[in-house]
Design an enzyme around this catalytic site. Structure first.
Site, short mmCIF file in Angstrom:
data_model
loop_
_atom_site.label_atom_id
_atom_site.label_comp_id
_atom_site.label_asym_id
_atom_site.label_seq_id
_atom_site.Cartn_x
_atom_site.Cartn_y
_atom_site.Cartn_z
CG HIS A 104 -2.30 -18.28 -1.95
ND1 HIS A 104 -3.75 -18.40 -2.33
CD2 HIS A 104 -1.31 -17.37 -1.98
CE1 HIS A 104 -3.52 -17.19 -3.21
NE2 HIS A 104 -2.35 -16.40 -2.95
CB SER A 132 2.34 -13.31 -1.96
OG SER A 132 2.96 -12.08 -2.08
CG ASP A 168 -8.38 -7.04 -2.14
OD1 ASP A 168 -7.12 -7.03 -1.67
OD2 ASP A 168 -8.60 -8.37 -2.44
CG MET A 169 -3.49 -2.08 -2.05
SD MET A 169 -2.30 -0.70 -3.14
CE MET A 169 -0.77 -0.98 -3.62
CB ALA A 170 -0.41 -7.11 -5.78
CE LYS A 202 4.10 8.33 -5.24
NZ LYS A 202 3.07 9.21 -6.05
N GLY A 249 -13.15 0.09 -5.30
CA GLY A 249 -14.02 -1.07 -5.37
C GLY A 249 -15.68 -2.19 -5.95
CD GLN A 250 -20.33 2.34 -7.58
OE1 GLN A 250 -19.48 4.03 -7.92
NE2 GLN A 250 -20.67 2.90 -7.67
CG ASP A 251 -14.06 -2.04 -10.04
OD1 ASP A 251 -14.35 -1.78 -8.93
OD2 ASP A 251 -13.05 -2.29 -10.29
#
Length: 349
Positions: A116, A140, A174-176, A224, A306-308
């Site tokens: 992982h 995963s 970045d996303m799941a 989607k 991603g700014q947060d």
């Protein structure tokens, strides 16, 4: 509670060394976990250390891996990772991809049989810091019902992208491919918090707000997200000749055995398509223009993707990193792990 980045890194590194990981590899894993916590991605931060420590101590993470890089073409390679710690393998694979893209414009590097790798935006940011576009995706454990289905088949199969703007600006995504990553459920459990009823279902297939009742996660945006997780499974599993779909090993099944996971890095050198300088200028312009958009009712600011997390990371560098007290107490203790994760059931964690 908050602790400094350096303190958290050292605590994690020491715990992983205690489990048997060599210092160099432990430092890399700690670096990626601290990065995640600093950006507020607590699901992929220090909360993972106890599980990693148990797997390392039982041999499921190879403490002395023999890496083998197979260059299959001018722009392609496979890094055979020998079930090394995923962060170590993914970082090494990205380093090779960057060198290849520097010379040949693009690079595709598959990482075969790894553990992982955590928050995969870390690795695409490696490419962005070198001036390149980075894309990464990985497998995963199966814990997601396909759209319209009642049985688990795919994993959360994340996807990450990063590209450089001017100066040290980086646009990161970045996303799941699920509504939320499994680690977010683990984080909710560690904080005794409920979850939105759109994240997951219980054993009866009914949406639940109880993180301890989760039986399966839901794909993001229905069909989607389902399509994206299929694509990622093909590119990071089927393409590399690895287990795929429900054949992918469970994180919690046999901690004595390697995971045999796959990850795919793609790196693009902007100089081979326009010019790096112009690309970076336009990317920074995009970021500024997104910030300048009038916010909708209920919002104070439009952020670029991603700014947060960028804001949280800068704040953590000054104020320290937020960490749950139970995790801190574990890290400073002599215990390698308190409760075994080897349950054969991810939802029992």
């Amino acid at each position: 509670m908050k602790i400094s980045r350096e303190t958290l890194h050292q605590l994690i590194e020491n715990k992983l060394c205690q489990a048997g990981l060599k210092r160099e590899h432990a430092a890399t894993v700690a670096e990626v976990l601290v990065y995640a916590d600093a950006r507020g991605i607590h699901s992929h931060g220090a909360v993972r250390v106890e599980y990693y420590a148990e797997r390392i101590s039982k041999g499921g993470t190879n403490r002395e891996p023999e890496f083998r890089l197979e260059e299959t073409g001018p722009c392609s390679a496979i890094l055979h990772a020998d079930n090394a710690a995923g962060q170590v393998a993914a970082k090494m694979g990205m380093e090779h991809a960057i060198k290849t893209a520097q010379q040949n414009g693009v690079a595709v590097v598959g990482i075969s049989r790894m553990g992982h790798s955590g928050a995969i935006s870390y690795f695409v940011q490696q490419a962005a810091r070198a001036g390149f576009i980075g894309i990464s995706m990985c497998q995963s454990d199966p814990m997601v019902v396909p759209f319209g289905g009642a049985e688990i088949y795919y994993g959360t199969n994340p996807l990450a992208f990063a590209a450089p703007g001017e100066g040290d600006e980086i646009l990161t995504f970045d996303m799941a491919t699920t509504v939320q990553a499994w680690g977010k459920v683990l984080d909710a459990r560690s904080r005794n918090m409920s979850i939105p009823d759109t994240w997951a279902v219980d054993k009866n297939g009914v949406p639940t707000t109880d993180p301890f009742a989760v039986h399966a996660l839901l794909p993001a945006a229905g069909p989607k997200g389902y399509g994206l997780m299929m694509m990622i499974d093909v590119l990071s599993g089927v393409l590399l000749g690895l287990p795929f779909g429900r054949q992918v090993s469970s994180m919690y099944d046999d901690l004595h055995a390697g995971r045999n996971l796959g990850q795919l890095h793609i790196v693009i050198n902007p100089n081979f398509f326009s010019s790096s300088e112009l690309f970076r200028q336009h990317l920074s312009q995009t970021m500024r223009e997104l910030n300048a958009i009038t916010p909708a009712p209920g919002f104070n600011q439009v952020y670029y993707p991603g700014q947060d997390q960028d804001i949280k990371q800068r704040k953590a560098a000054v104020e320290g990193i937020e960490i749950v007290d139970d995790i801190y107490q574990y890290l400073i203790s002599d215990a390698l792990y308190n409760t075994s994760y080897e349950t054969k059931n991810p939802f029992a964690q």
